[in-house]
Design an enzyme around this catalytic site. Sequence first.
Site, PDB file in Angstrom:
ATOM      1  N   GLU A 418     -23.060 -51.229  62.950  1.00 26.63           N
ATOM      2  CA  GLU A 418     -21.881 -50.453  62.601  1.00 26.63           C
ATOM      3  C   GLU A 418     -20.948 -50.218  63.782  1.00 26.63           C
ATOM      4  O   GLU A 418     -20.747 -49.092  64.218  1.00 26.63           O
ATOM      5  CB  GLU A 418     -22.315 -49.136  61.948  1.00 26.63           C
ATOM      6  CG  GLU A 418     -23.068 -49.441  60.666  1.00 26.63           C
ATOM      7  CD  GLU A 418     -23.466 -48.224  59.844  1.00 26.63           C
ATOM      8  OE1 GLU A 418     -23.964 -47.260  60.435  1.00 26.63           O
ATOM      9  OE2 GLU A 418     -23.294 -48.261  58.613  1.00 26.63           O
ATOM     10  N   GLU A 489     -30.181 -53.338  55.285  1.00 24.13           N
ATOM     11  CA  GLU A 489     -30.583 -51.997  54.859  1.00 24.13           C
ATOM     12  C   GLU A 489     -30.418 -51.948  53.346  1.00 24.13           C
ATOM     13  O   GLU A 489     -29.413 -52.409  52.813  1.00 24.13           O
ATOM     14  CB  GLU A 489     -29.705 -50.905  55.492  1.00 24.13           C
ATOM     15  CG  GLU A 489     -29.875 -50.812  56.996  1.00 24.13           C
ATOM     16  CD  GLU A 489     -28.981 -49.764  57.654  1.00 24.13           C
ATOM     17  OE1 GLU A 489     -28.607 -48.783  56.980  1.00 24.13           O
ATOM     18  OE2 GLU A 489     -28.669 -49.937  58.834  1.00 24.13           O
TER      19      GLU A 489
HETATM   20  C1  GAL Z   1     -26.386 -46.981  57.477  1.00 24.66           C
HETATM   21  C2  GAL Z   1     -26.739 -46.934  58.927  1.00 24.66           C
HETATM   22  C3  GAL Z   1     -28.058 -46.257  59.191  1.00 24.66           C
HETATM   23  C4  GAL Z   1     -28.167 -45.007  58.391  1.00 24.66           C
HETATM   24  C5  GAL Z   1     -28.018 -45.337  56.957  1.00 24.66           C
HETATM   25  C6  GAL Z   1     -28.079 -44.136  56.053  1.00 24.66           C
HETATM   26  O1  GAL Z   1     -25.030 -46.987  57.341  1.00 24.66           O
HETATM   27  O2  GAL Z   1     -26.743 -48.182  59.503  1.00 24.66           O
HETATM   28  O3  GAL Z   1     -28.159 -46.005  60.557  1.00 24.66           O
HETATM   29  O4  GAL Z   1     -27.157 -44.142  58.756  1.00 24.66           O
HETATM   30  O5  GAL Z   1     -26.775 -45.906  56.725  1.00 24.66           O
HETATM   31  O6  GAL Z   1     -29.167 -43.329  56.253  1.00 24.66           O
END
Ligand code: GAL
Length: 958
Positions: A418, A489
């Site tokens: 990010e 993620e």
């Molecule tokens: C993503 C980020 C993570 C965490 C997650 C939400 O955007 O990369 O570090 O913030 O969302 O928990």
Amino acid sequence: MPGRGLMEGMELPHHEDVSPGSGSLPPRAWYAASDAPTLPLDGTWRFRLSPTADAADESFAADGFDARAWEGIAVPGHWVLQGHGTPHYTNQLYPFPVDPPRVPTENPTGDHLRTFDLPADWPSDGGATLRFDGVESCARVWLNGTPLGDFKGSRLPHEFAVGPLLRPEGNVLAVRVHQWSSGSYLEDQDQWWLPGIFRGVTLLHRPEGCAGDYFVHASYDHRAGTGTLRVDSDVPGRVTVPELGVDAATGETVAVPVRPWTAETPRLYDAVLATSGERVPLRVGFRTVAVEDGVIKVNGRRILFRGVNRHEFHPDTGRAVDLHTMRTDLLLMKRHNINAVRTSHYPPHPAFLDLCNELGLWVIDECDLETHGFTVQQWRGNPADDDRWTPALLDRAARTVERDKNHASVIVWSLGNECGTGRGLTAMAEWIRARDPDRLVHYEGDRSCADTDLYSRMYADHAEVERIGRGTDAGGPDSRRQLPFILCEYAHAMGNGPGGLGEYQRLFETYAHLQGGFVWEWIDHGLTHPAYDYAYGGDFGEQPHDGNFVCDGLLFPDRTPSPGLIEYKKVIEPVRIEGEGREGTLRITNLHDFADLSHLAFTWSYEVAGEGVADGVLPVPATGPGEHAEVKLPPAPTRGSGAETQWTVRAVLADDTPWAQRGHVVAWAQLPVETGTVLPVPGGTPPVRDGGRITLGPASFDAHGTLLSLGDLPIRDLRLDVWRAPTDNDNGMPWRPEPSLATRWRKVGLDRMRHRLDAVELGDGSLTVRTRVAPAASDLGLSTEYRWQSDGSRLLLTVRVTPEGEWPVPLPRLGIRFGLPGAHGRVRWFGGGPGEAYPDTRAASLLGVWESDVAALQTPYVRPQENGARPDIRWAELGGLRIDTDHAPWLTARPWTTEQLDAAAHRPDLTPGDTLWVNLDVGQHGIGTQSCGPGVLPPYELHAAPSSLSCVFSLTTP
Ligand code: GAL
């Protein structure tokens, strides 16, 4: 390009200038030990905290400074977790004004002092290096009064040459650490801000002729079965691999038959790099990573990531994580079928990667880089796209790659997380590719994929992932559609959930270039707290903060698996067992990428009414990866007893492994054979009115038809219930403009339903109570009829619900709730267990007879919320009551009310009362992952619709 420390005409102090630091040695390969002596400097140091960077003078660094009056502090450690200041949690916001590279004047500064003597046998020849493995966020170092330099890059090693400065006794190491520095702008990861020397400090003897940097290139040709080894070394020497008979010069290429390294078969060969002055042990894994035809392949085969994102975290020590905890994490991952880790969002302690090599995990190793806080200003001023910061970015890339390049487990480098897009990222990718062309490059934040070998996304919903699978996704260059795809993620594991895992897995298994994902995230970052049990954002009075968004892991802070991890294990099981229970036929599919099934043993058990009556071993051929076998079960041991019967088939480890013992369950399935007889319907006994009371068999009601007791057992407040304490997923994403599901529920008034009595009718064989259940200020309603019947000893309840009006929201739950005396005690049930389940999180639920105490039925989410439902209830016994059902409803039993659960912010807010509150639900709304991601998928939504629930109440025999 301005000079070091010069921005806009101003000379900035070292902690604010954009440079990565000064005085340290070039980055190099990391190793824990060689035959050169080392002296760990961990332990108790002297410590002084100042409120600003310049409040304390530097005289503490001078030789002879007397720090005996200072307090002691543990190194490695964070001072905010040792009584000096407090932690601060933000997700993406910078906790200071965004004015790069400047940081606030209020800049907690920790002076650390350590004296040490050299061991008596410390060699007098050669030099010495002082290594810091992790200091947050900026350090300046002196040895015996001489400044060595300064550095930023919190989760990266920094070394200084100190040989000439050392003396046999009374060495004084002084380290000044600033919480905030220009580096903080590059470290805006979603986590606690935790300053301090949080990884080890080591003095390493550097003999004459010692090893410098070295790079182990070990590839595998799957066609020939050959490994090719070349160790490039700054200092020439020889490389020996005794097991392979290899004895080669550094820089020389040798090819030998080997067994390859994979995450499933982590074969390592012990080797030694010997220079004239040092012998460095190596562990070599031969493997080749490549993208072919849009698919990531290792050793010629497609791999599928069953991954997690892992932050380094311990509830007591923050990011200072010891070896035992690292190993615990990896053992838990392996035991839950996880095969990959993304080291979000920085390189982990290097020992963690040694363990990944040894136990077998694919690793995406991420640079310590995130500038997420610039998103709130549309990325204006983003260091990732500002040439002045590029040296700092490149320094981070180099320190990551140089440190970790000799790990077989690391197959992908990630530029960071990010950071928007920008030239700095491109420069990092170019540098990494030039230095290490044998691994892939990942970065999620750029949908053009200009710098990467994979297309990566976070939290894309199922429909979009399917479009990507089909190649029909919109936007981006066409070239992107030729790339492998991962969800770096997904399945945000915050609180109850994540839901919808199985649907993702099916997509990954359908489309070759959808190569799996990494659940966000491994562990809740709740910090041990005397009053709250575990603290989250805001609990230290800090502002701004992001509350319990820091608790979104598959493990609770104490590392007990949450139901989400149990579910994930089931969904990603590497063997699929399917079949037809009546016919006793099985199809066993090997979903491993490399291993055949010979490491597993298969067992069957046969259950009647949930209890095992026979078991045995099931011979299954050593089916290869990607293949399947058809297998026949033995003849069913019983038939036609009227009871429900089923097979449970398990794949278990045939032998002990380094990560679990023989018998450990890897995969399982249950196959129904016969359904049980239907619920007996008691009837015949007429209701009798006697003044203000109505009796029906053993049951007693008040004049309003409210059940008061069954025999001697008082029963409280039995009525329709639709409310649940909103989960984190119900609460949705606070940054989104659209109202969350929980907000919509509260707006409709589902948390404050009114119950109007319309009629109490005494019939021949039944008592019927008609009501309308509805929220204030709305014309929506649920017409609800309770029909009671009895055979004189048991009591049948049938609840019929007919919605009125156009319901704009799904219902949280639909069923009855009532109270029984005594909040403790045992619960037995025949249904799904042992853990909780909801409509979209029930893959791991095993049908059987289970027993638990009430306390253990509660899932202790760090922020309390709806939890603990058990599905498919055939019968249950609790609080003196037996409940038989034929609609397989959901059972929840808790020693507090839903309203108390809803109001609680931390676990200790909940204390058991004197009533056991029981919910029996005909439906539950799913869970989804809308705390960061898609909501509940349509099949798991609970819409207001005509519904009915039947159950028979009787007293348990004491
Ligand atoms: C993503 C980020 C993570 C965490 C997650 C939400 O955007 O990369 O570090 O913030 O969302 O928990």
